[in-house]
Design an enzyme around this catalytic site. Sequence first.
Site, mmCIF file in Angstrom:
data_model
loop_
_atom_site.group_PDB
_atom_site.id
_atom_site.type_symbol
_atom_site.label_atom_id
_atom_site.label_comp_id
_atom_site.label_asym_id
_atom_site.label_seq_id
_atom_site.Cartn_x
_atom_site.Cartn_y
_atom_site.Cartn_z
ATOM 1 N N LYS A 122 13.376 39.735 29.866
ATOM 2 C CA LYS A 122 13.404 38.968 28.610
ATOM 3 C C LYS A 122 14.287 37.735 28.766
ATOM 4 C CE LYS A 122 17.208 41.849 26.906
ATOM 5 N NZ LYS A 122 17.547 43.017 26.062
ATOM 6 N N TYR A 124 38.040 14.987 25.512
ATOM 7 C CA TYR A 124 38.168 14.913 24.052
ATOM 8 C C TYR A 124 39.373 15.699 23.538
ATOM 9 C CZ TYR A 124 33.327 13.201 24.001
ATOM 10 O OH TYR A 124 32.178 12.491 24.190
HETATM 11 C C1 PLP Z 1 17.951 44.075 26.978
HETATM 12 C C2 PLP Z 1 17.475 45.460 26.878
HETATM 13 C C3 PLP Z 1 17.578 46.339 27.967
HETATM 14 C C4 PLP Z 1 18.308 45.985 29.242
HETATM 15 O O1 PLP Z 1 19.699 46.138 29.028
HETATM 16 P P1 PLP Z 1 20.722 45.914 30.224
HETATM 17 O O2 PLP Z 1 22.024 46.355 29.683
HETATM 18 O O3 PLP Z 1 20.693 44.459 30.542
HETATM 19 O O4 PLP Z 1 20.232 46.743 31.348
HETATM 20 C C5 PLP Z 1 17.014 47.598 27.852
HETATM 21 N N1 PLP Z 1 16.393 47.965 26.722
HETATM 22 C C6 PLP Z 1 16.299 47.161 25.645
HETATM 23 C C7 PLP Z 1 15.627 47.645 24.416
HETATM 24 C C8 PLP Z 1 16.852 45.890 25.674
HETATM 25 O O5 PLP Z 1 16.759 45.094 24.608
#
Ligand code: PLP
Length: 398
Positions: A44, A280
């Site tokens: 993702k 800044y």
């Molecule tokens: C992002 C996500 C994962 C992966 O989690 P990690 O801690 O990066 O391994 C697994 N399941 C769901 C539902 C997620 O949203």
Amino acid sequence: MSETAAQWAATLRARAEIDLAALEANVRVLRERAPGAALMAVVKSDAYGHGATPCARAAVAAGATWLGTATPQEALALRAEAGLPDDVRIMCWLWTPGGPWREAIEADLDVSVSGMWALEEVVEAARRAGRPARVQLKADTGLGRNGCQPGDDWAELVREALRAEGEGLLRVTGLWSHFACADEPGHPSITAQLTRFREMTAYAEEQGVRPEVRHIANSPALLTLPEAHFDLVRAGIAVYGISPSPELGTPADFGLRPVMTLSASLALVKDVPGGHGVSYGHHYTTPGATTLGLVPLGYADGIPRHASSAGPVLVEGKWRTVAGRIAMDQFVVDLGGDRPAPGAEAVLFGPGDRGEPTAEDWAQAAGTIAYEIVTRIGSRVPRVYRNERQALGRHPAR
Ligand SMILES: *Cc1c(COP(=O)(O)O)cnc(C)c1O
């Protein structure tokens, strides 16, 4: 990366090098840690900033049989564009009303359903598509986020899913959930969630659900909780070689190697007198005559502004610290009198074995987690892939 590619990369303002051989090795290590379960590589948010398509291909080549995304758009893009074998399963879990259910069914995605509104929409889409949907029912076993509540809500969702399955409109391919505190070993919520997960899956199976996969483990659970592996483990951050939490251990403790190296070419090196305000707000003033290096990366590129006066950078073998504010496109480091040539490499983070800081170091400097550091690296920073694979044939090595 070939020599010419390396020369080209060096002429870029900045680059995020993505070592896909490291990613593949991480996937193999994770499969060995969960030998009884299939592995889903979670890609993702553009593979946590690493690039969804090349990372998905590499993960599949190394034996991941599932890919996971949050949104259906991410999953549809992978199916359409990543050149993956057809038998790679792709699951997405973050739906809102009116989502592309029919496209998802036609693309053979596994879709997550947490409530009745979603079940009704997917059933209607399956009717129109004239083929069954692959539906995974998500249980809220205690995270308190997405997922169906236990009790009457779960009973209704299971009953209606089975009714639609009986009509040939869907197949319940999975029962699943997500942990709240898997990165805090011994947290009482972990066993409570596991118990509730067993109860909720057992109830669904008693009613007649025959899931292909039951799954709850994310990276920390994969790494530390074998009893949570079930049929499938969902690994995100660990695939990218980052530890889910520094308290659990370093990547090396788990045999993992960070995949992303973020570096930039110094845009300017100059002498300044003592007492010179920098960037800044003048939150940094040179303590004496010194040299300053200009790093052409800023918060528009995802460098956290909260790491102003704190983030570490490796320049010519020495750690330097961000001097003053991180601006939209650039920040300054005090080089303490050293005079690297303009264009010299400034490494913000990488695996750490060339002496450079890691994403975890930046997370600590910014008061966040390493997940956020890599995921937020912006689209203005070109990704340079090492050890990339082309589109995969039907039967990658597993
Ligand atoms: C992002 C996500 C994962 C992966 O989690 P990690 O801690 O990066 O391994 C697994 N399941 C769901 C539902 C997620 O949203």
